[in-house]
Motif scaffolding. Sequence first.
Motif, mmCIF file in Angstrom:
data_model
loop_
_atom_site.group_PDB
_atom_site.id
_atom_site.type_symbol
_atom_site.label_atom_id
_atom_site.label_comp_id
_atom_site.label_asym_id
_atom_site.label_seq_id
_atom_site.Cartn_x
_atom_site.Cartn_y
_atom_site.Cartn_z
ATOM 1 N N ILE B 107 32.605 31.777 26.592
ATOM 2 C CA ILE B 107 31.590 31.823 27.637
ATOM 3 C C ILE B 107 31.000 33.240 27.616
ATOM 4 C CG2 ILE B 107 31.126 31.660 30.134
ATOM 5 C CD1 ILE B 107 34.246 29.989 28.801
ATOM 6 N N ILE B 108 29.789 33.371 27.087
ATOM 7 C CA ILE B 108 29.117 34.679 27.060
ATOM 8 C C ILE B 108 28.498 34.852 28.443
ATOM 9 C CG2 ILE B 108 27.484 36.155 25.827
ATOM 10 C CD1 ILE B 108 27.740 34.143 23.451
ATOM 11 N N GLU B 109 29.007 35.856 29.172
ATOM 12 C CA GLU B 109 28.769 35.887 30.624
ATOM 13 C C GLU B 109 27.383 36.368 31.024
ATOM 14 O OE1 GLU B 109 32.130 38.124 32.016
ATOM 15 O OE2 GLU B 109 33.527 36.476 31.630
ATOM 16 N N GLY B 110 26.704 37.057 30.113
ATOM 17 C CA GLY B 110 25.363 37.530 30.436
ATOM 18 C C GLY B 110 24.719 38.122 29.203
ATOM 19 N N PRO B 111 23.407 38.321 29.224
ATOM 20 C CA PRO B 111 22.738 38.874 28.046
ATOM 21 C C PRO B 111 22.994 40.374 27.858
ATOM 22 C CG PRO B 111 21.133 38.392 29.798
ATOM 23 C CD PRO B 111 22.456 37.889 30.273
ATOM 24 N N ASP B 112 23.312 41.088 28.950
ATOM 25 C CA ASP B 112 23.425 42.551 28.849
ATOM 26 C C ASP B 112 24.824 42.955 28.363
ATOM 27 O OD1 ASP B 112 23.305 45.250 29.038
ATOM 28 O OD2 ASP B 112 22.842 45.329 31.176
ATOM 29 N N HIS B 113 24.843 43.647 27.244
ATOM 30 C CA HIS B 113 26.103 44.074 26.604
ATOM 31 C C HIS B 113 26.960 44.945 27.532
ATOM 32 C CE1 HIS B 113 28.339 44.866 22.813
ATOM 33 N NE2 HIS B 113 28.651 46.011 23.395
ATOM 34 N N ASN B 114 26.301 45.700 28.399
ATOM 35 C CA ASN B 114 27.026 46.716 29.174
ATOM 36 C C ASN B 114 27.210 46.405 30.652
ATOM 37 O OD1 ASN B 114 27.472 48.619 27.001
ATOM 38 N ND2 ASN B 114 25.248 48.897 27.018
ATOM 39 N N THR B 115 26.798 45.199 31.100
ATOM 40 C CA THR B 115 26.998 44.864 32.511
ATOM 41 C C THR B 115 28.237 43.995 32.640
ATOM 42 O OG1 THR B 115 24.642 44.984 32.929
ATOM 43 C CG2 THR B 115 25.963 43.844 34.580
ATOM 44 N N PHE B 116 29.320 44.593 33.131
ATOM 45 C CA PHE B 116 30.565 43.863 33.243
ATOM 46 C C PHE B 116 30.599 43.043 34.525
ATOM 47 C CE2 PHE B 116 31.313 47.224 30.221
ATOM 48 C CZ PHE B 116 31.847 46.492 29.179
ATOM 49 N N PHE B 117 31.508 42.107 34.575
ATOM 50 C CA PHE B 117 31.522 41.114 35.636
ATOM 51 C C PHE B 117 31.375 41.682 37.046
ATOM 52 C CE2 PHE B 117 33.140 37.908 38.474
ATOM 53 C CZ PHE B 117 32.509 36.759 38.007
ATOM 54 N N PRO B 118 32.130 42.713 37.440
ATOM 55 C CA PRO B 118 31.997 43.194 38.822
ATOM 56 C C PRO B 118 30.645 43.822 39.117
ATOM 57 C CG PRO B 118 33.550 44.557 37.582
ATOM 58 C CD PRO B 118 33.215 43.380 36.718
ATOM 59 N N ASP B 119 29.875 44.168 38.083
ATOM 60 C CA ASP B 119 28.588 44.833 38.295
ATOM 61 C C ASP B 119 27.398 43.880 38.210
ATOM 62 O OD1 ASP B 119 30.056 47.266 38.390
ATOM 63 O OD2 ASP B 119 30.133 47.248 36.208
ATOM 64 N N MET B 120 27.639 42.608 37.957
ATOM 65 C CA MET B 120 26.550 41.631 37.863
ATOM 66 C C MET B 120 25.978 41.320 39.243
ATOM 67 S SD MET B 120 28.184 38.802 35.311
ATOM 68 C CE MET B 120 28.312 39.144 33.541
ATOM 69 N N ALA B 121 24.760 40.766 39.279
ATOM 70 C CA ALA B 121 24.203 40.240 40.537
ATOM 71 C C ALA B 121 25.134 39.117 41.020
ATOM 72 C CB ALA B 121 22.803 39.694 40.294
ATOM 73 N N PRO B 122 25.359 39.026 42.333
ATOM 74 C CA PRO B 122 26.301 38.023 42.843
ATOM 75 C C PRO B 122 25.982 36.589 42.385
ATOM 76 C CG PRO B 122 25.768 39.594 44.562
ATOM 77 C CD PRO B 122 24.868 39.925 43.401
ATOM 78 N N ASP B 123 24.701 36.211 42.338
ATOM 79 C CA ASP B 123 24.394 34.834 41.927
ATOM 80 C C ASP B 123 24.665 34.622 40.446
ATOM 81 O OD1 ASP B 123 22.104 36.447 41.281
ATOM 82 O OD2 ASP B 123 20.973 34.597 40.983
ATOM 83 N N HIS B 124 24.611 35.702 39.665
ATOM 84 C CA HIS B 124 24.947 35.622 38.238
ATOM 85 C C HIS B 124 26.450 35.383 38.070
ATOM 86 C CE1 HIS B 124 23.994 37.288 33.983
ATOM 87 N NE2 HIS B 124 24.989 36.440 33.934
ATOM 88 N N ALA B 125 27.243 36.110 38.858
ATOM 89 C CA ALA B 125 28.711 35.934 38.809
ATOM 90 C C ALA B 125 29.083 34.477 39.120
ATOM 91 C CB ALA B 125 29.386 36.894 39.792
ATOM 92 N N VAL B 126 28.380 33.893 40.091
ATOM 93 C CA VAL B 126 28.657 32.492 40.441
ATOM 94 C C VAL B 126 28.308 31.573 39.257
ATOM 95 C CG1 VAL B 126 28.043 30.595 41.996
ATOM 96 C CG2 VAL B 126 28.357 32.909 42.902
ATOM 97 N N GLN B 127 27.225 31.905 38.547
ATOM 98 C CA GLN B 127 26.848 31.080 37.395
ATOM 99 C C GLN B 127 27.906 31.105 36.290
ATOM 100 O OE1 GLN B 127 22.691 32.215 36.439
ATOM 101 N NE2 GLN B 127 22.259 30.039 36.823
ATOM 102 N N VAL B 128 28.596 32.228 36.147
ATOM 103 C CA VAL B 128 29.684 32.287 35.154
ATOM 104 C C VAL B 128 30.747 31.246 35.504
ATOM 105 C CG1 VAL B 128 31.563 33.709 34.221
ATOM 106 C CG2 VAL B 128 29.270 34.704 34.539
ATOM 107 N N PHE B 129 31.137 31.198 36.774
ATOM 108 C CA PHE B 129 32.162 30.209 37.162
ATOM 109 C C PHE B 129 31.619 28.783 37.136
ATOM 110 C CE2 PHE B 129 34.361 33.974 38.998
ATOM 111 C CZ PHE B 129 35.502 33.851 38.234
ATOM 112 N N LYS B 130 30.291 28.642 37.335
ATOM 113 C CA LYS B 130 29.676 27.317 37.192
ATOM 114 C C LYS B 130 29.810 26.852 35.723
ATOM 115 C CE LYS B 130 26.277 25.990 40.189
ATOM 116 N NZ LYS B 130 25.001 26.221 40.883
#
Lengths: 338, 338
Positions: B107-130
Amino acid sequence: MPELRQDPVSQRWVIIATERAKRPSDFKPPHQEKNGSTGCPFCPGHEKETPPEVLAFRVAGTAPDTPGWRVRVVPNKFAALAPGDDVAIENRGLYRTMSGTGAHEVIIEGPDHNTFFPDMAPDHAVQVFKAWRQRYLQLSRDKKLQYIQLFKNHGRTAGASLEHPHSQLIATPLVPVTVSQEMDRFKSYWQEQESCLLCDVVEAELEAGARVTGFNSEFLAFCPFASRFPMETWIVPRRHQTGFGDCDDVQLKQLGAIVQETLGRLKKAAGDPPFNLVLHTAPLHQDDVIYHWHLELLPRLAIVAGFEWGTGIYINPTPPEIAAQSLNEIKLDQEALA
Amino acid sequence: MPELRQDPVSQRWVIIATERAKRPSDFKPPHQEKNGSTGCPFCPGHEKETPPEVLAFRVAGTAPDTPGWRVRVVPNKFAALAPGDDVAIENRGLYRTMSGTGAHEVIIEGPDHNTFFPDMAPDHAVQVFKAWRQRYLQLSRDKKLQYIQLFKNHGRTAGASLEHPHSQLIATPLVPVTVSQEMDRFKSYWQEQESCLLCDVVEAELEAGARVTGFNSEFLAFCPFASRFPMETWIVPRRHQTGFGDCDDVQLKQLGAIVQETLGRLKKAAGDPPFNLVLHTAPLHQDDVIYHWHLELLPRLAIVAGFEWGTGIYINPTPPEIAAQSLNEIKLDQEALA
């Protein structure tokens, strides 16, 4: 005083090691292995930097806690478990604790900071295992102790915080779950087959041959069929023998030789990787135990990660048959194995 | 084709991962985590370097396997287990094998290489768990699969071979021993107490307070009483819920928030340490299971070494009460947690 705590979900025990206590902020600089003998508390001349020795094989006439030793055993300065008068179990609602009564000792394997186990003189290697056995037998008289774990960590990422060659002993006031689960398995196999599981494995491995990496009159070394790590190797006595404390002088000599050979092959085959060498033996003070003691060598060549934590299943990229072939291709210096 | 093998002594299963096969000589250069986005196969524009995506949340109108995605799931290029037609078990004398049928996805959590999970936008973090839930539900229809392990490795020494933020899914053709042992314990507790063990732990931890590190309407985060590692933290749904697949949208939103908060606190308290975040959930296709799914966060701040391998007992230098206090002292950026 350290405290043992049991997790109610997994029933796993942990030692909350207050003698090693760290606040989370202490973790910021990563755990470092000191390099070189400067300031090494295990080097000769630094004997006062460790607690007083409980055993030493030394030149006649030299005083305790001074130079002149060949193998030296001292209590661990940062003991995970410590001597105590009794073992108290306490239930606090859902949670269970046990007093951290036990022992934690360091076997300093030799005076030379840079001579690792496979490179020692053969009679010196035997003396290391003699120290293991002597401390094992001494502590096994204590009725408060249920198990004696002897092990060797090599390399920083395998948990060696000091580079000077050493092994460790931790005696616990309970029978570890790893051991009790293996004992259950030995027992059910005995009931079904009327023979010892590990005696049968030794026979099967000698017959198959593909995973054998060495043997002598007393021991077999082989990469187990379900190896967790690349080049994982088990060293098993060919006699049926329940506990390490029963290992006699004839065996001890052959044990020194096969461990030197096995570690020597690993060092050459994989570039001196970090490893753990771990004794598996029967618990203390139990009658009619069905078990077969052995050593497990775990080269830390694969990382234990989320999948392994969640499942208890290991992913090993190197089949043991290929690992054994590579280990057998290594040419060892004959005089070191004489 | 990968093969599962069972050790006759410990009854532990291992995956001999032939797709990841390495000869021992491959280990000489130590395992390296690539740093920086140059050449990263998970960065946008490199979609052809992974197998074709099985799921992506992407901008409307963008084609599969091209940029424009926010979360992207692909089969692992070096799969530990792989799809197969059936699950064959074979006994070879003392040894048992099972075909390595399963799934291994990233599961590639986001396009940005340097934005780790705790620093993502909250709705993006929810999409990872979705994405976790969607792949979980899809694969759970396959009757050949018995368990779905979702996990996240962060940092090289915790097993992350690529730096780009990602998590993984491995589906197994057997119920892992870790899970079946926990299920046994939930069952016996239910029989004794007529309640769920983890529901009772949640209640006891909320009441005690000393180990709680965070909570919201759906989840509790706490350092468990018998933590194996400094700052180990469990995240448990406050509703009684057997499997992760039952997690609804209301919960998913709160799950994203509490995992962001928990990882954010850990990152600040211990200087971005390596960790494993591991799902524990019920097996598939079983009726009347007594279990309570949760996440276990294991900061790799203590080394698993010979003693732990031999005994299954962990040595933790930081009491969970002190760990929780340190985590609670961390001030988090409020907008990241809005």
